[in-house]
Motif scaffolding. Sequence first.
Motif, PDB file in Angstrom:
ATOM      1  N   VAL A  73       0.837  -1.200   0.000  1.00  0.00           N
ATOM      2  CA  VAL A  73       0.000   0.000   0.000  1.00  0.00           C
ATOM      3  C   VAL A  73       0.873   1.251   0.000  1.00  0.00           C
ATOM      4  N   SER A  74       0.467   2.243  -0.807  1.00  0.00           N
ATOM      5  CA  SER A  74       1.087   3.569  -0.779  1.00  0.00           C
ATOM      6  C   SER A  74       0.018   4.599  -0.470  1.00  0.00           C
ATOM      7  N   LEU A  75       0.366   5.538   0.394  1.00  0.00           N
ATOM      8  CA  LEU A  75      -0.538   6.595   0.833  1.00  0.00           C
ATOM      9  C   LEU A  75      -0.104   7.915   0.216  1.00  0.00           C
ATOM     10  N   PHE A  76      -1.059   8.626  -0.402  1.00  0.00           N
ATOM     11  CA  PHE A  76      -0.802   9.912  -1.042  1.00  0.00           C
ATOM     12  C   PHE A  76      -1.765  10.935  -0.439  1.00  0.00           C
ATOM     13  N   VAL A  77      -1.227  11.900   0.322  1.00  0.00           N
ATOM     14  CA  VAL A  77      -2.057  12.887   1.012  1.00  0.00           C
ATOM     15  C   VAL A  77      -1.896  14.252   0.352  1.00  0.00           C
ATOM     16  N   ASP A  78      -2.987  14.749  -0.201  1.00  0.00           N
ATOM     17  CA  ASP A  78      -3.064  16.100  -0.757  1.00  0.00           C
ATOM     18  C   ASP A  78      -3.233  17.037   0.435  1.00  0.00           C
ATOM     19  N   GLY A  79      -2.137  17.619   0.896  1.00  0.00           N
ATOM     20  CA  GLY A  79      -2.128  18.381   2.142  1.00  0.00           C
ATOM     21  C   GLY A  79      -3.136  19.514   2.203  1.00  0.00           C
ATOM     22  N   ALA A  80      -3.285  20.269   1.128  1.00  0.00           N
ATOM     23  CA  ALA A  80      -4.233  21.387   1.126  1.00  0.00           C
ATOM     24  C   ALA A  80      -5.659  20.863   1.237  1.00  0.00           C
ATOM     25  N   ASN A  81      -5.987  19.846   0.469  1.00  0.00           N
ATOM     26  CA  ASN A  81      -7.325  19.273   0.499  1.00  0.00           C
ATOM     27  C   ASN A  81      -7.612  18.685   1.887  1.00  0.00           C
ATOM     28  N   TYR A  82      -6.615  18.015   2.442  1.00  0.00           N
ATOM     29  CA  TYR A  82      -6.698  17.418   3.781  1.00  0.00           C
ATOM     30  C   TYR A  82      -6.994  18.490   4.835  1.00  0.00           C
ATOM     31  N   GLY A 131      -2.638  -3.301   4.533  1.00  0.00           N
ATOM     32  CA  GLY A 131      -1.592  -4.147   3.968  1.00  0.00           C
ATOM     33  C   GLY A 131      -0.238  -3.658   4.443  1.00  0.00           C
ATOM     34  N   GLU A 132       0.797  -3.953   3.681  1.00  0.00           N
ATOM     35  CA  GLU A 132       2.148  -3.493   4.011  1.00  0.00           C
ATOM     36  C   GLU A 132       2.323  -2.086   3.455  1.00  0.00           C
ATOM     37  N   LEU A 133       2.422  -1.096   4.342  1.00  0.00           N
ATOM     38  CA  LEU A 133       2.592   0.292   3.910  1.00  0.00           C
ATOM     39  C   LEU A 133       4.027   0.480   3.430  1.00  0.00           C
ATOM     40  N   VAL A 134       4.193   0.693   2.133  1.00  0.00           N
ATOM     41  CA  VAL A 134       5.534   0.828   1.556  1.00  0.00           C
ATOM     42  C   VAL A 134       5.945   2.285   1.377  1.00  0.00           C
ATOM     43  N   ASP A 135       4.977   3.192   1.284  1.00  0.00           N
ATOM     44  CA  ASP A 135       5.271   4.624   1.153  1.00  0.00           C
ATOM     45  C   ASP A 135       4.112   5.433   1.702  1.00  0.00           C
ATOM     46  N   ALA A 136       4.432   6.584   2.271  1.00  0.00           N
ATOM     47  CA  ALA A 136       3.424   7.551   2.702  1.00  0.00           C
ATOM     48  C   ALA A 136       3.951   8.921   2.286  1.00  0.00           C
ATOM     49  N   PHE A 137       3.284   9.521   1.319  1.00  0.00           N
ATOM     50  CA  PHE A 137       3.681  10.831   0.798  1.00  0.00           C
ATOM     51  C   PHE A 137       2.697  11.886   1.277  1.00  0.00           C
ATOM     52  N   TYR A 138       3.236  13.049   1.636  1.00  0.00           N
ATOM     53  CA  TYR A 138       2.414  14.177   2.060  1.00  0.00           C
ATOM     54  C   TYR A 138       2.852  15.382   1.254  1.00  0.00           C
ATOM     55  N   TYR A 139       1.907  15.981   0.524  1.00  0.00           N
ATOM     56  CA  TYR A 139       2.182  17.086  -0.394  1.00  0.00           C
ATOM     57  C   TYR A 139       1.615  18.368   0.201  1.00  0.00           C
ATOM     58  N   ILE A 140       2.485  19.373   0.337  1.00  0.00           N
ATOM     59  CA  ILE A 140       2.045  20.586   1.029  1.00  0.00           C
ATOM     60  C   ILE A 140       2.786  21.820   0.513  1.00  0.00           C
ATOM     61  N   SER A 177       6.909  10.983  11.629  1.00  0.00           N
ATOM     62  CA  SER A 177       5.818  10.001  11.656  1.00  0.00           C
ATOM     63  C   SER A 177       5.869   9.056  10.464  1.00  0.00           C
ATOM     64  N   GLY A 178       6.872   9.232   9.604  1.00  0.00           N
ATOM     65  CA  GLY A 178       7.037   8.301   8.495  1.00  0.00           C
ATOM     66  C   GLY A 178       6.605   8.794   7.135  1.00  0.00           C
ATOM     67  N   TYR A 179       6.202  10.043   7.029  1.00  0.00           N
ATOM     68  CA  TYR A 179       5.808  10.599   5.736  1.00  0.00           C
ATOM     69  C   TYR A 179       7.019  11.126   4.978  1.00  0.00           C
ATOM     70  N   SER A 180       7.037  10.908   3.679  1.00  0.00           N
ATOM     71  CA  SER A 180       7.969  11.589   2.791  1.00  0.00           C
ATOM     72  C   SER A 180       7.286  12.882   2.378  1.00  0.00           C
ATOM     73  N   LEU A 181       7.934  13.999   2.632  1.00  0.00           N
ATOM     74  CA  LEU A 181       7.333  15.295   2.339  1.00  0.00           C
ATOM     75  C   LEU A 181       7.702  15.766   0.939  1.00  0.00           C
ATOM     76  N   VAL A 182       6.700  16.252   0.228  1.00  0.00           N
ATOM     77  CA  VAL A 182       6.905  16.887  -1.062  1.00  0.00           C
ATOM     78  C   VAL A 182       6.323  18.287  -0.909  1.00  0.00           C
ATOM     79  N   THR A 183       7.193  19.289  -0.988  1.00  0.00           N
ATOM     80  CA  THR A 183       6.759  20.663  -0.750  1.00  0.00           C
ATOM     81  C   THR A 183       6.978  21.524  -1.987  1.00  0.00           C
ATOM     82  N   LYS A 184       6.226  22.586  -2.028  1.00  0.00           N
ATOM     83  CA  LYS A 184       6.365  23.584  -3.076  1.00  0.00           C
ATOM     84  C   LYS A 184       6.097  24.927  -2.417  1.00  0.00           C
ATOM     85  N   GLU A 185       6.864  25.916  -2.803  1.00  0.00           N
ATOM     86  CA  GLU A 185       6.683  27.236  -2.220  1.00  0.00           C
ATOM     87  C   GLU A 185       5.309  27.799  -2.598  1.00  0.00           C
ATOM     88  N   ILE A 186       4.656  28.381  -1.608  1.00  0.00           N
ATOM     89  CA  ILE A 186       3.351  29.006  -1.827  1.00  0.00           C
ATOM     90  C   ILE A 186       3.564  30.306  -2.599  1.00  0.00           C
TER      91      ILE A 186
END
Length: 167
Positions: free
Chosen positions: A3-12, A37-46, A66-75
């Motif tokens: 399992v891979s988790l993809f979190v749209d930070g703004a929407n969240y 299942g087996e969590l193989v990735d957790a991405f958080y986009y913000i 907490s185990g998230y890989s952060l993907v950031t972009k300047e506002i």
Amino acid sequence: MRVSLFVDGANYYYMQRDKLKWNIDAQKLRDWAASKGELVDAFYYIGKSAPSDLREQKYLDMLAYSGYSLVTKEIKEILQDDGSITRKANLDIEIVLDMFNTIDNYDMAILVSGDGDFERPLQLLRARGKKFIVLSTAGFVASEIRMVAGMHFVDVANLREELERIT
């Protein structure tokens, strides 16, 4: 099941603030995804302020620890016709790129977003034989997402007992 988790930070964030009226614990969310299942990735986009304020940086640090890989972009600040300023950091393309660049690593994608822009990527995941779950809430999820997700839509409001952050 990988399992891979993809979190749209703004929407969240806006889903919690404007619709749920309660806060989701990011670690509990990650644990909920791992229960599938087996969590193989957790991405958080913000979107990230430049420079980050202390509160924002503490939140980002908590996510990373907490185990998230952060993907950031300047506002970016966008001047509107009426003179007001809108702040925006759209990370939809980064989410889709990561979904497809890591597609061989997972069997199921869990997307935390109700954004209608994800209709086509979800259709393509299905065509590639991938399972998916969309986590959002009624009144905050685009009808296109509900139609493509069908029984694979999970209303976060029904997970309050499992996911609520206790302060």
